[in-house]
Design a protein around this motif. Structure first.
Motif, PDB file in Angstrom:
ATOM      1  N   LEU A 211       0.888  -1.158   0.000  1.00  0.00           N
ATOM      2  CA  LEU A 211       0.000   0.000   0.000  1.00  0.00           C
ATOM      3  C   LEU A 211       0.927   1.209   0.000  1.00  0.00           C
ATOM      4  O   LEU A 211       1.576   1.504   1.007  1.00  0.00           O
ATOM      5  CB  LEU A 211      -0.910   0.005   1.228  1.00  0.00           C
ATOM      6  N   PRO A 212       1.063   1.868  -1.158  1.00  0.00           N
ATOM      7  CA  PRO A 212       2.013   2.983  -1.249  1.00  0.00           C
ATOM      8  C   PRO A 212       1.717   4.081  -0.230  1.00  0.00           C
ATOM      9  O   PRO A 212       0.584   4.249   0.216  1.00  0.00           O
ATOM     10  CB  PRO A 212       1.817   3.489  -2.678  1.00  0.00           C
ATOM     11  N   ALA A 213       2.752   4.814   0.087  1.00  0.00           N
ATOM     12  CA  ALA A 213       2.636   5.911   1.052  1.00  0.00           C
ATOM     13  C   ALA A 213       1.679   6.966   0.530  1.00  0.00           C
ATOM     14  O   ALA A 213       1.567   7.196  -0.671  1.00  0.00           O
ATOM     15  CB  ALA A 213       4.010   6.523   1.305  1.00  0.00           C
ATOM     16  N   ASP A 214       0.961   7.566   1.453  1.00  0.00           N
ATOM     17  CA  ASP A 214       0.173   8.750   1.102  1.00  0.00           C
ATOM     18  C   ASP A 214       0.590   9.856   2.060  1.00  0.00           C
ATOM     19  O   ASP A 214       1.543   9.722   2.808  1.00  0.00           O
ATOM     20  CB  ASP A 214      -1.337   8.466   1.114  1.00  0.00           C
ATOM     21  N   THR A 215      -0.114  10.950   2.042  1.00  0.00           N
ATOM     22  CA  THR A 215       0.323  12.117   2.803  1.00  0.00           C
ATOM     23  C   THR A 215       0.361  11.897   4.304  1.00  0.00           C
ATOM     24  O   THR A 215       1.180  12.486   4.985  1.00  0.00           O
ATOM     25  CB  THR A 215      -0.575  13.325   2.501  1.00  0.00           C
ATOM     26  N   ASP A 216      -0.498  11.032   4.828  1.00  0.00           N
ATOM     27  CA  ASP A 216      -0.507  10.863   6.280  1.00  0.00           C
ATOM     28  C   ASP A 216      -0.170   9.447   6.744  1.00  0.00           C
ATOM     29  O   ASP A 216      -0.251   9.147   7.922  1.00  0.00           O
ATOM     30  CB  ASP A 216      -1.856  11.310   6.873  1.00  0.00           C
ATOM     31  N   GLN A 217       0.211   8.555   5.839  1.00  0.00           N
ATOM     32  CA  GLN A 217       0.572   7.189   6.189  1.00  0.00           C
ATOM     33  C   GLN A 217       1.818   6.769   5.413  1.00  0.00           C
ATOM     34  O   GLN A 217       1.930   7.047   4.222  1.00  0.00           O
ATOM     35  CB  GLN A 217      -0.561   6.221   5.840  1.00  0.00           C
ATOM     36  N   PRO A 218       2.745   6.061   6.067  1.00  0.00           N
ATOM     37  CA  PRO A 218       3.902   5.530   5.336  1.00  0.00           C
ATOM     38  C   PRO A 218       3.489   4.297   4.531  1.00  0.00           C
ATOM     39  O   PRO A 218       2.363   3.812   4.659  1.00  0.00           O
ATOM     40  CB  PRO A 218       4.867   5.146   6.460  1.00  0.00           C
ATOM     41  N   GLU A 219       4.409   3.787   3.725  1.00  0.00           N
ATOM     42  CA  GLU A 219       4.138   2.548   2.997  1.00  0.00           C
ATOM     43  C   GLU A 219       3.888   1.434   3.997  1.00  0.00           C
ATOM     44  O   GLU A 219       4.525   1.361   5.039  1.00  0.00           O
ATOM     45  CB  GLU A 219       5.330   2.209   2.102  1.00  0.00           C
ATOM     46  N   ARG A 220       2.941   0.557   3.649  1.00  0.00           N
ATOM     47  CA  ARG A 220       2.602  -0.569   4.517  1.00  0.00           C
ATOM     48  C   ARG A 220       2.423  -1.811   3.660  1.00  0.00           C
ATOM     49  O   ARG A 220       2.225  -1.725   2.457  1.00  0.00           O
ATOM     50  CB  ARG A 220       1.302  -0.281   5.279  1.00  0.00           C
ATOM     51  N   LEU A 221       2.475  -2.965   4.326  1.00  0.00           N
ATOM     52  CA  LEU A 221       2.287  -4.235   3.642  1.00  0.00           C
ATOM     53  C   LEU A 221       1.045  -4.941   4.174  1.00  0.00           C
ATOM     54  O   LEU A 221       1.139  -5.827   5.023  1.00  0.00           O
ATOM     55  CB  LEU A 221       3.524  -5.133   3.830  1.00  0.00           C
ATOM     56  N   PRO A 222      -0.134  -4.550   3.684  1.00  0.00           N
ATOM     57  CA  PRO A 222      -1.331  -5.286   4.079  1.00  0.00           C
ATOM     58  C   PRO A 222      -1.313  -6.656   3.405  1.00  0.00           C
ATOM     59  O   PRO A 222      -0.603  -6.869   2.420  1.00  0.00           O
ATOM     60  CB  PRO A 222      -2.471  -4.426   3.549  1.00  0.00           C
ATOM     61  N   SER A 223      -2.076  -7.585   3.918  1.00  0.00           N
ATOM     62  CA  SER A 223      -2.093  -8.909   3.307  1.00  0.00           C
ATOM     63  C   SER A 223      -3.476  -9.247   2.791  1.00  0.00           C
ATOM     64  O   SER A 223      -4.486  -8.720   3.257  1.00  0.00           O
ATOM     65  CB  SER A 223      -1.608  -9.964   4.299  1.00  0.00           C
TER      66      SER A 223
ATOM     67  N   PRO B 254       9.996  -4.203  10.971  1.00  0.00           N
ATOM     68  CA  PRO B 254       8.981  -3.619  11.847  1.00  0.00           C
ATOM     69  C   PRO B 254       8.363  -2.367  11.220  1.00  0.00           C
ATOM     70  O   PRO B 254       9.025  -1.640  10.485  1.00  0.00           O
ATOM     71  CB  PRO B 254       9.762  -3.267  13.113  1.00  0.00           C
ATOM     72  N   GLY B 255       7.110  -2.168  11.493  1.00  0.00           N
ATOM     73  CA  GLY B 255       6.436  -0.979  11.012  1.00  0.00           C
ATOM     74  C   GLY B 255       5.878  -1.091   9.610  1.00  0.00           C
ATOM     75  O   GLY B 255       5.087  -0.253   9.188  1.00  0.00           O
ATOM     76  N   LEU B 256       6.284  -2.106   8.848  1.00  0.00           N
ATOM     77  CA  LEU B 256       5.784  -2.256   7.486  1.00  0.00           C
ATOM     78  C   LEU B 256       4.527  -3.117   7.421  1.00  0.00           C
ATOM     79  O   LEU B 256       3.652  -2.886   6.602  1.00  0.00           O
ATOM     80  CB  LEU B 256       6.847  -2.871   6.572  1.00  0.00           C
ATOM     81  N   VAL B 257       4.471  -4.125   8.264  1.00  0.00           N
ATOM     82  CA  VAL B 257       3.369  -5.071   8.190  1.00  0.00           C
ATOM     83  C   VAL B 257       2.126  -4.480   8.828  1.00  0.00           C
ATOM     84  O   VAL B 257       2.154  -4.047   9.980  1.00  0.00           O
ATOM     85  CB  VAL B 257       3.736  -6.404   8.875  1.00  0.00           C
ATOM     86  N   GLU B 258       1.060  -4.464   8.041  1.00  0.00           N
ATOM     87  CA  GLU B 258      -0.210  -3.969   8.548  1.00  0.00           C
ATOM     88  C   GLU B 258      -0.883  -5.121   9.289  1.00  0.00           C
ATOM     89  O   GLU B 258      -1.036  -6.211   8.753  1.00  0.00           O
ATOM     90  CB  GLU B 258      -1.078  -3.501   7.387  1.00  0.00           C
ATOM     91  N   SER B 259      -1.273  -4.891  10.514  1.00  0.00           N
ATOM     92  CA  SER B 259      -1.880  -5.935  11.331  1.00  0.00           C
ATOM     93  C   SER B 259      -3.236  -6.346  10.780  1.00  0.00           C
ATOM     94  O   SER B 259      -4.012  -5.519  10.306  1.00  0.00           O
ATOM     95  CB  SER B 259      -2.050  -5.449  12.775  1.00  0.00           C
ATOM     96  N   SER B 260      -3.502  -7.645  10.853  1.00  0.00           N
ATOM     97  CA  SER B 260      -4.823  -8.143  10.463  1.00  0.00           C
ATOM     98  C   SER B 260      -5.747  -8.205  11.671  1.00  0.00           C
ATOM     99  O   SER B 260      -6.897  -8.582  11.556  1.00  0.00           O
ATOM    100  CB  SER B 260      -4.694  -9.532   9.833  1.00  0.00           C
ATOM    101  N   GLN B 261      -5.228  -7.832  12.835  1.00  0.00           N
ATOM    102  CA  GLN B 261      -6.015  -7.848  14.063  1.00  0.00           C
ATOM    103  C   GLN B 261      -6.832  -6.565  14.171  1.00  0.00           C
ATOM    104  O   GLN B 261      -6.361  -5.496  13.827  1.00  0.00           O
ATOM    105  CB  GLN B 261      -5.099  -7.948  15.289  1.00  0.00           C
TER     106      GLN B 261
END
Length: 157
Positions: free
Chosen positions: A12-24, A139-146
């Motif tokens: 999930l590419p970075a946007d103005t208020d969130q860094p790049e993340r890796l949702p699953s 750390p910090g890249l993986v978006e939690s599924s919880q």
């Protein structure tokens, strides 16, 4: 809709208020490592792209041999397509592979090889290492599924 049992990490590419993340996502593929990795390498489907998901993994990445597990280490051997990536894209691509592979039952870490040869890979911190990689290296890249935990109510006086 989620259909599978193994998680595949997309970008999930970075946007103005969130860094790049890796949702699953949960693709409907067999649970064998090769099938899960091929699903990852195929990138997001049309619906996932419409939701803004992408990948840092080059489109022409291919498995050079069947992934094999020794203990809890999964060795993944791919062709040499990563040299064209800048440092940040390489870090994200490796994190996608590691985070996807470590969701496979029995896999605790990943040894990533290029055409059979070991390489050094960037960790989330930017350091380089040749040791097997774990999801904890990013750390910090993986978006939690919880789901978010509800707030703890204050005791009533």
């Amino acid at each position: 809709a989620a259909a599978g049992t193994n998680r595949v990490s997309l970008l999930l590419p970075a946007d103005t208020d969130q860094p790049e993340r890796l949702p699953s996502v949960l693709p409907d593929v067999p649970t064998e490592p090769a099938a899960v990795l091929e699903s990852l390498f195929a990138g997001p489907n049309t619906e996932e792209r419409d939701e803004g998901l992408d990948t840092a993994i080059p489109a022409d990445v291919e498995l050079q041999s069947m992934p094999r597990t020794v203990g809890q280490v999964l060795t993944i051997d791919v062709n040499d397509v990563f040299d064209a990536l800048n440092t940040e894209s390489l870090q994200l691509a490796v994190a996608q592979i590691v985070n996807t592979a470590t969701t496979i039952e029995g896999v605790g870490s990943v040894q990533l090889r290029i055409a059979g040869e070991p390489r050094v890979w960037p960790l989330g911190s930017g350091e380089l290492t040749d040791r097997p990689l774990t999801a904890y290296d990013y750390p910090g890249l993986v978006e939690s599924s919880q789901p978010a935990f509800p707030g703890i109510p204050s005791p009533q006086a």
